[in-house]
Design an enzyme around this catalytic site. Structure first.
Site, PDB file in Angstrom:
ATOM      1  N   VAL A   9       0.869  -1.178   0.000  1.00  0.00           N
ATOM      2  CA  VAL A   9       0.000   0.000   0.000  1.00  0.00           C
ATOM      3  C   VAL A   9       0.904   1.224   0.000  1.00  0.00           C
ATOM      4  O   VAL A   9       2.003   1.201   0.543  1.00  0.00           O
ATOM      5  CB  VAL A   9      -0.979   0.020   1.204  1.00  0.00           C
ATOM      6  CG1 VAL A   9      -2.030  -1.077   1.059  1.00  0.00           C
ATOM      7  CG2 VAL A   9      -0.258  -0.102   2.516  1.00  0.00           C
ATOM      8  N   SER A  10       0.427   2.283  -0.639  1.00  0.00           N
ATOM      9  CA  SER A  10       1.265   3.454  -0.866  1.00  0.00           C
ATOM     10  C   SER A  10       1.419   4.358   0.351  1.00  0.00           C
ATOM     11  O   SER A  10       2.416   5.062   0.471  1.00  0.00           O
ATOM     12  CB  SER A  10       0.709   4.274  -2.028  1.00  0.00           C
ATOM     13  OG  SER A  10       0.657   3.479  -3.187  1.00  0.00           O
TER      14      SER A  10
END
Length: 183
Positions: A9-10
């Site tokens: 996930v960013s």
């Protein structure tokens, strides 16, 4: 021959739990997770650990290909590297990305050829544009910060024994600019 998952996930605010659950439900015996890491970086901690863990014959399972690479060129590089190591890759949401099957390997080869064609075309167009600009007397790149006056001042100060840092501060440029000019 193990099925190994990778999730990313960013941002730290995002929760990778849904990706992890999907990867485990698909049969991953181990899942590596990066949280708050850009897909454009090669040095993500869990990604590096995952690469170290994978062995020839294993299959890397991802929810989507963009989880391992932030650009298509980077994805092709990663897929090619894994292929050279004898590691397959499978995407849960992109069924054409499955190098465990003959059709998946063939499609990967086609995608790789077109990605390389795109890179080569961009490079060729850039070079042609730069050559055209030079032919018209325009020079690309950042303009130099070292005016002729600054160059003379830097040389004079250096002859007097001034340090590169002192020269840079006096003429208002970076130390590396002064160093490049005086070397």
């Amino acid at each position: 021959m193990a099925l190994i998952g990778y999730a990313r996930v960013s941002t730290r605010e995002q929760d990778p739990a849904a990706q992890v659950a999907e990867l485990k439900a698909a049969g991953s015996v181990r899942v590596f997770v990066d949280a708050g890491e850009s897909g454009r970086r090669h040095d993500r901690p869990a990604w590096q650990a995952c690469l170290d863990y994978l062995r020839a014959g294993d299959t890397l399972l991802v929810r989507r290909l963009d989880r391992i690479a932030g650009s298509e060129v980077m994805a092709i590089e990663v897929l090619s590297s894994l292929d050279r190591q004898g590691i397959n890759i499978r995407s849960l949401t992109e069924p054409e990305i499955d190098t465990t099957t003959p059709m998946g390997r063939a499609l990967f080869g086609i995608v790789a050829v077109f990605a390389q064609l795109r890179v080569d075309t961009i490079r060729e167009n850039t070079m042609r544009g730069l050559a055209h600009a030079r032919a018209e007397g325009r020079i690309g790149g950042r303009p130099t910060v070292l005016t002729p006056e600054r160059k003379l001042a830097a040389e004079a100060m250096r002859e007097e024994g001034a340090s590169l840092t002192a020269i840079a501060k006096a003429i208002g440029v970076s130390r590396s600019t002064v160093s490049r000019h005086l070397s």
